[in-house]
Design a protein around this motif. Structure first.
Motif, PDB file in Angstrom:
ATOM      1  N   PHE A 125      37.473  79.888   4.809  1.00  0.00           N
ATOM      2  CA  PHE A 125      37.746  78.642   4.071  1.00  0.00           C
ATOM      3  C   PHE A 125      39.055  78.768   3.290  1.00  0.00           C
ATOM      4  O   PHE A 125      39.326  79.826   2.686  1.00  0.00           O
ATOM      5  N   ILE A 126      39.827  77.681   3.344  1.00  0.00           N
ATOM      6  CA  ILE A 126      41.017  77.599   2.497  1.00  0.00           C
ATOM      7  C   ILE A 126      40.982  76.207   1.832  1.00  0.00           C
ATOM      8  O   ILE A 126      40.063  75.421   2.102  1.00  0.00           O
ATOM      9  N   SER A 127      41.969  75.912   1.007  1.00  0.00           N
ATOM     10  CA  SER A 127      41.925  74.605   0.343  1.00  0.00           C
ATOM     11  C   SER A 127      42.189  73.516   1.382  1.00  0.00           C
ATOM     12  O   SER A 127      42.934  73.717   2.353  1.00  0.00           O
ATOM     13  N   LEU A 128      41.555  72.361   1.152  1.00  0.00           N
ATOM     14  CA  LEU A 128      41.642  71.247   2.110  1.00  0.00           C
ATOM     15  C   LEU A 128      43.096  70.789   2.277  1.00  0.00           C
ATOM     16  O   LEU A 128      43.589  70.626   3.404  1.00  0.00           O
ATOM     17  N   SER A 129      43.797  70.629   1.150  1.00  0.00           N
ATOM     18  CA  SER A 129      45.170  70.116   1.231  1.00  0.00           C
ATOM     19  C   SER A 129      46.070  71.090   1.999  1.00  0.00           C
ATOM     20  O   SER A 129      46.926  70.690   2.778  1.00  0.00           O
ATOM     21  N   LYS A 130      45.825  72.401   1.824  1.00  0.00           N
ATOM     22  CA  LYS A 130      46.640  73.409   2.515  1.00  0.00           C
ATOM     23  C   LYS A 130      46.458  73.287   4.032  1.00  0.00           C
ATOM     24  O   LYS A 130      47.419  73.274   4.785  1.00  0.00           O
ATOM     25  N   LEU A 131      45.200  73.162   4.458  1.00  0.00           N
ATOM     26  CA  LEU A 131      44.931  73.081   5.903  1.00  0.00           C
ATOM     27  C   LEU A 131      45.454  71.755   6.472  1.00  0.00           C
ATOM     28  O   LEU A 131      45.973  71.708   7.589  1.00  0.00           O
ATOM     29  N   GLN A 132      45.323  70.672   5.667  1.00  0.00           N
ATOM     30  CA  GLN A 132      45.840  69.366   6.117  1.00  0.00           C
ATOM     31  C   GLN A 132      47.348  69.459   6.363  1.00  0.00           C
ATOM     32  O   GLN A 132      47.865  68.961   7.362  1.00  0.00           O
ATOM     33  N   ASN A 133      48.051  70.159   5.450  1.00  0.00           N
ATOM     34  CA  ASN A 133      49.499  70.312   5.608  1.00  0.00           C
ATOM     35  C   ASN A 133      49.844  71.175   6.813  1.00  0.00           C
ATOM     36  O   ASN A 133      50.738  70.835   7.588  1.00  0.00           O
ATOM     37  N   LEU A 134      49.128  72.287   6.944  1.00  0.00           N
ATOM     38  CA  LEU A 134      49.440  73.233   8.033  1.00  0.00           C
ATOM     39  C   LEU A 134      49.163  72.645   9.407  1.00  0.00           C
ATOM     40  O   LEU A 134      49.803  73.025  10.393  1.00  0.00           O
ATOM     41  N   THR A 135      48.178  71.746   9.481  1.00  0.00           N
ATOM     42  CA  THR A 135      47.813  71.195  10.800  1.00  0.00           C
ATOM     43  C   THR A 135      48.288  69.740  10.960  1.00  0.00           C
ATOM     44  O   THR A 135      47.871  69.059  11.905  1.00  0.00           O
ATOM     45  N   SER A 136      49.082  69.295  10.045  1.00  0.00           N
ATOM     46  CA  SER A 136      49.619  67.918  10.062  1.00  0.00           C
ATOM     47  C   SER A 136      48.502  66.882  10.136  1.00  0.00           C
ATOM     48  O   SER A 136      48.509  65.983  10.985  1.00  0.00           O
ATOM     49  N   ASN A 137      47.524  67.066   9.305  1.00  0.00           N
ATOM     50  CA  ASN A 137      46.391  66.134   9.247  1.00  0.00           C
ATOM     51  C   ASN A 137      46.252  65.584   7.826  1.00  0.00           C
ATOM     52  O   ASN A 137      45.152  65.605   7.252  1.00  0.00           O
ATOM     53  N   GLN A 138      47.380  65.109   7.266  1.00  0.00           N
ATOM     54  CA  GLN A 138      47.348  64.634   5.883  1.00  0.00           C
ATOM     55  C   GLN A 138      46.271  63.552   5.688  1.00  0.00           C
ATOM     56  O   GLN A 138      46.167  62.625   6.501  1.00  0.00           O
ATOM     57  N   ASN A 139      45.494  63.735   4.624  1.00  0.00           N
ATOM     58  CA  ASN A 139      44.419  62.798   4.227  1.00  0.00           C
ATOM     59  C   ASN A 139      43.323  62.634   5.293  1.00  0.00           C
ATOM     60  O   ASN A 139      42.600  61.648   5.316  1.00  0.00           O
ATOM     61  N   LYS A 140      43.232  63.608   6.159  1.00  0.00           N
ATOM     62  CA  LYS A 140      42.200  63.538   7.212  1.00  0.00           C
ATOM     63  C   LYS A 140      41.185  64.679   7.053  1.00  0.00           C
ATOM     64  O   LYS A 140      41.535  65.761   6.575  1.00  0.00           O
ATOM     65  N   VAL A 141      39.967  64.393   7.466  1.00  0.00           N
ATOM     66  CA  VAL A 141      38.926  65.450   7.511  1.00  0.00           C
ATOM     67  C   VAL A 141      38.189  65.360   8.848  1.00  0.00           C
ATOM     68  O   VAL A 141      38.216  64.300   9.491  1.00  0.00           O
ATOM     69  N   SER A 142      37.543  66.433   9.241  1.00  0.00           N
ATOM     70  CA  SER A 142      36.762  66.437  10.503  1.00  0.00           C
ATOM     71  C   SER A 142      35.332  65.982  10.239  1.00  0.00           C
ATOM     72  O   SER A 142      34.711  65.312  11.064  1.00  0.00           O
ATOM     73  N   THR A 143      34.823  66.417   9.102  1.00  0.00           N
ATOM     74  CA  THR A 143      33.415  66.168   8.772  1.00  0.00           C
ATOM     75  C   THR A 143      33.303  65.831   7.294  1.00  0.00           C
ATOM     76  O   THR A 143      34.091  66.341   6.486  1.00  0.00           O
ATOM     77  N   ILE A 144      32.310  65.034   6.989  1.00  0.00           N
ATOM     78  CA  ILE A 144      31.984  64.837   5.569  1.00  0.00           C
ATOM     79  C   ILE A 144      30.546  65.304   5.396  1.00  0.00           C
ATOM     80  O   ILE A 144      29.649  64.844   6.118  1.00  0.00           O
ATOM     81  N   VAL A 145      30.351  66.265   4.490  1.00  0.00           N
ATOM     82  CA  VAL A 145      28.972  66.716   4.244  1.00  0.00           C
ATOM     83  C   VAL A 145      28.450  65.989   3.016  1.00  0.00           C
ATOM     84  O   VAL A 145      29.181  65.772   2.046  1.00  0.00           O
ATOM     85  N   VAL A 146      27.184  65.610   3.097  1.00  0.00           N
ATOM     86  CA  VAL A 146      26.596  64.756   2.060  1.00  0.00           C
ATOM     87  C   VAL A 146      25.376  65.407   1.438  1.00  0.00           C
ATOM     88  O   VAL A 146      24.457  65.826   2.154  1.00  0.00           O
ATOM     89  N   LYS A 147      25.406  65.509   0.100  1.00  0.00           N
ATOM     90  CA  LYS A 147      24.246  66.038  -0.628  1.00  0.00           C
ATOM     91  C   LYS A 147      23.527  64.839  -1.247  1.00  0.00           C
ATOM     92  O   LYS A 147      24.160  64.008  -1.905  1.00  0.00           O
ATOM     93  N   VAL A 148      22.216  64.727  -1.007  1.00  0.00           N
ATOM     94  CA  VAL A 148      21.492  63.563  -1.532  1.00  0.00           C
ATOM     95  C   VAL A 148      20.806  63.915  -2.851  1.00  0.00           C
ATOM     96  O   VAL A 148      20.640  65.096  -3.187  1.00  0.00           O
ATOM     97  N   ASN A 149      20.424  62.879  -3.587  1.00  0.00           N
ATOM     98  CA  ASN A 149      19.696  63.094  -4.851  1.00  0.00           C
ATOM     99  C   ASN A 149      18.342  63.735  -4.567  1.00  0.00           C
ATOM    100  O   ASN A 149      17.783  63.567  -3.474  1.00  0.00           O
ATOM    101  N   ASP A 150      17.821  64.438  -5.566  1.00  0.00           N
ATOM    102  CA  ASP A 150      16.550  65.156  -5.392  1.00  0.00           C
ATOM    103  C   ASP A 150      15.410  64.225  -4.969  1.00  0.00           C
ATOM    104  O   ASP A 150      14.550  64.606  -4.187  1.00  0.00           O
ATOM    105  N   ASN A 151      15.425  62.998  -5.517  1.00  0.00           N
ATOM    106  CA  ASN A 151      14.298  62.088  -5.229  1.00  0.00           C
ATOM    107  C   ASN A 151      14.595  61.162  -4.042  1.00  0.00           C
ATOM    108  O   ASN A 151      13.785  60.310  -3.705  1.00  0.00           O
TER     109      ASN A 151
END
Lengths: 390, 242
Positions: A196-222
């Motif tokens: 793992f590295i910082s998101l912005s660093k990887l976005q810059n290195l791979t020319s994927n500014q403001n892009k992500v591959s996946t969004i992981v979601v944590k839900v509320n306990d209830n």
């Protein structure tokens, strides 16, 4: 009846013809070793799957429709979607992750140990370092990477071992040197073989500014995970797909089911082949000892005792084979996985009680099936005919 | 007939093989008193071993009646229990189990009893002492001479304190000197243990040691008159002949 004397006789008898007994044992031990080896690999994969469901980690994974489960291939999503999803009812937190495959071709090291490996690919994920708990990383050995644009990286434990890297060393990725600030262990062999590295660093290195591959979601306990997942899906009907961690685990478990079925098929094959081997060994033994069985009948042994003796001898053979097979299986899996680990595959084999019970169960079954007919024949021998046998 | 005195009572016993073509026993009548020593003689195929097998409940007769030690062998179902309790076999070939030592071989018949392992060991050691093998108890039978092996077989036959010893040519595979020792041992144990001894033999001089000699021919018994000389005289006569 003296049980100990009888048991001692049962234990001694199968080894009167050592060559024949050894061959029968080797045949069954190979079958048992295969069962144990497959059981250990399946167990390791299952344990790895379980770790994806661990507490604290995100329960839902959102990716572009058509991309694979881990989001390492396929389309990217706009980073802002992670903020939008966070506003959906029941969502506690989200994290955007960009994934890329890095090839290590040259490595510089500050430690005295030198690395000697060929080109190797592994998954590098970019994430906000404050959200590592959402991907199951609760603690880092060392310190986490900085989000401030520094070239810092944390490695999964298995990857660090494979690369022969430790905290403080450097690694060259995408033409840039990164300082290893920490290592982590999640229990998932895929995750532990990544970095793992910082998101912005990887976005810059791979020319994927403001892009992500996946969004992981944590839900509320209830909150209801399935319901939240469905809401996300309905919000982006033709664009994104939401998968719960439980769904992912189930999918992996279904694949493991194939290995498990193969393991059972091998067990069945071991029972049939081993059983035939044991029948042959025990029939030969009964033939050779026909006169002796006649003597045992003459001195008053009941047919049931002779049956128990021959059946017991057959079970002794297969239980010895089980012990040898288990040792062979465990050692074999360790050797094979150690060899494979240099090519990047790191499954932690797990020897479960279930695998051990299956190995002994199969051995016992082979012993009973293989010994039953010879034992029955021996018990039914007419004493006068047995005593006349040359 | 006094039932208490008679340990073997056989009446019109018949046994045939090969669908009745071979008549092994063709109407045997025999009464043996408790403690008697009987020799059974006859040419090969005369039926003497078949008769011994019938007495030892190793085989069942087709017709007639046979009672041994108060048990009707034509009716009894559990013949293994009868063999364990009442019969001790001594075979021509000692038939010892090669992977067991001398002591374990003697203990084998006691597996069907309720004796403790301590008592089994005590009895086996006592008998091995009586047959002169106290110093060979840990030996493997393959390391023993023919005579020693037969002595182990005799100890094995006596270990369950049977009423009857059935010996099928016990000296047949031994040289004459060793054979004499075994015969003397059998005769002594028969007297000492007050056990009935039924012995099949080809040798007339061996048969002379018994209280009675029975000749079996074509499945029938003829009682033969016995030479009344004592054992040492009989053995001497035999050796002179040889």
């Amino acid at each position: 009846m003296n049980v100990m004397s009888f048991l001692s006789l049962i234990i001694k008898n199968p080894f009167r013809n050592r060559t024949r007994a050894s061959l029968a044992i080797v045949g069954i031990a190979i079958g048992i070793a295969t069962i144990v080896a497959l059981g250990m690999v399946t167990g390791g994969l299952q344990a790895s799957t379980q770790s994806t469901l661990k507490a604290g980690a995100a329960e839902i994974s959102v990716a572009k429709i058509g991309s694979n489960t881990f989001g390492s291939s396929g389309g990217t999503i706009d980073e802002s979607v992670a903020i939008d999803i966070k506003n959906i009812s029941g969502v506690k937190d989200t994290a955007g992750i960009l994934r890329a495959t890095a090839n290590v071709t040259s490595v510089t090291t500050t430690s005295s140990s030198s690395s000697n490996f060929g080109p190797m690919g592994f998954s590098v994920s970019g994430i906000d370092s404050t959200k590592l708990s959402l991907v199951g990383i609760d603690s880092v050995n060392g310190t986490s990477f900085s989000n401030e644009g520094l070239n810092e990286i944390i490695l999964g434990k298995s990857l660090a071992q494979n690369l022969n890297k430790t905290v403080g060393d450097s690694i060259n990725l995408f033409g840039t040197d990164f300082k290893i600030t920490g290592t982590y262990e999640t229990g998932s062999f895929i995750q532990d073989m990544g970095a793992f590295i910082s998101l912005s660093k990887l976005q810059n290195l791979t020319s994927n500014q403001n892009k992500v591959s996946t969004i992981v979601v944590k839900v509320n306990d209830n909150a209801n995970v399935t319901q939240v997942s469905q809401t996300i899906q309905n919000t982006y009907p033709n664009d994104l797909s939401a998968t719960t961690a439980a769904d992912q685990a189930n999918r992996i478990n279904q694949s493991l089911g194939v290995i498990n079925t193969a393991s059972w098929a091998i067990s069945l094959l071991a029972i049939i082949i081993g059983g035939i081997g044991v029948i042959n060994t025990m029939i030969m033994s009964v033939f050779e000892r026909t006169r002796e069985i006649g003597v045992l009948k003459a001195v008053g042994w009941k047919s049931s005792r002779i049956l128990a003796m021959i059946l017991g001898e057959s079970i002794v053979l297969t239980l010895v084979a089980a012990v040898i097979g288990i040792i062979l299986g465990v050692v074999g899996v360790e050797i094979i996985l150690n060899l494979l680990s240099s090519t990047g595959s790191v499954i932690k084999p797990v020897l479960s009680l279930d695998t051990l019970l299956r190995a002994f169960g199969v051995a016992l079954l082979v012993g009973v099936i293989g010994g039953l007919y010879p034992a029955y024949r021996a018990s039914k021998l007419a004493p006068t005919e047995a005593l006349r046998y040359e | 007939m006094n039932e208490e005195e008679n340990i073997i009572e056989i009446k019109d016993l018949k046994k045939s093989y090969d669908n009745g073509k071979i008549k092994a026993l063709n109407g045997i009548d025999l009464v043996v008193k408790k403690g008697e020593f009987i020799s059974i003689m006859g040419p090969s195929g005369s039926g003497k071993s078949t008769l011994l097998n019938m007495i030892g409940a190793l085989d069942r007769a087709d017709e007639g009646s046979i009672g041994v030690a108060g048990i009707d062998l034509m009716e009894s179902r559990d013949l293994s229990k009868f063999r364990s309790k009442e019969i001790g076999f001594v075979f021509q070939m000692h038939n010892l189990i090669p992977n067991l030592n001398v002591l374990e071989n003697v203990e084998i018949p006691m597996f069907e009893t309720s004796l403790s392992s301590k008592e089994m060991r005590r009895r086996a050691l006592e008998l091995l002492g009586a047959v002169g093998l106290a110093d060979r108890v840990d030996q493997n039978p393959t390391k023993l001479s023919g005579g020693e092996r037969q002595r182990v077989a005799i100890a094995r036959a006596l270990v369950n304190k049977p009423s009857i010893i059935l010996a099928d040519e016990p000296t047949g595979a031994l040289d004459s000197k060793t054979g004499d020792i075994i015969l003397k041992l059998l005769k002594d144990l028969h007297t000492k243990e007050q056990v009935t001894l039924v012995m099949v033999t080809h040798e007339p001089y061996v048969a002379q040691m018994a209280d009675r000699i029975l000749n079996v021919l074509d499945g029938k018994i003829n009682e033969q008159k016995k030479d009344e000389s004592d054992l040492s005289v009989i053995l001497k006569k035999f050796k002179q002949k040889a």
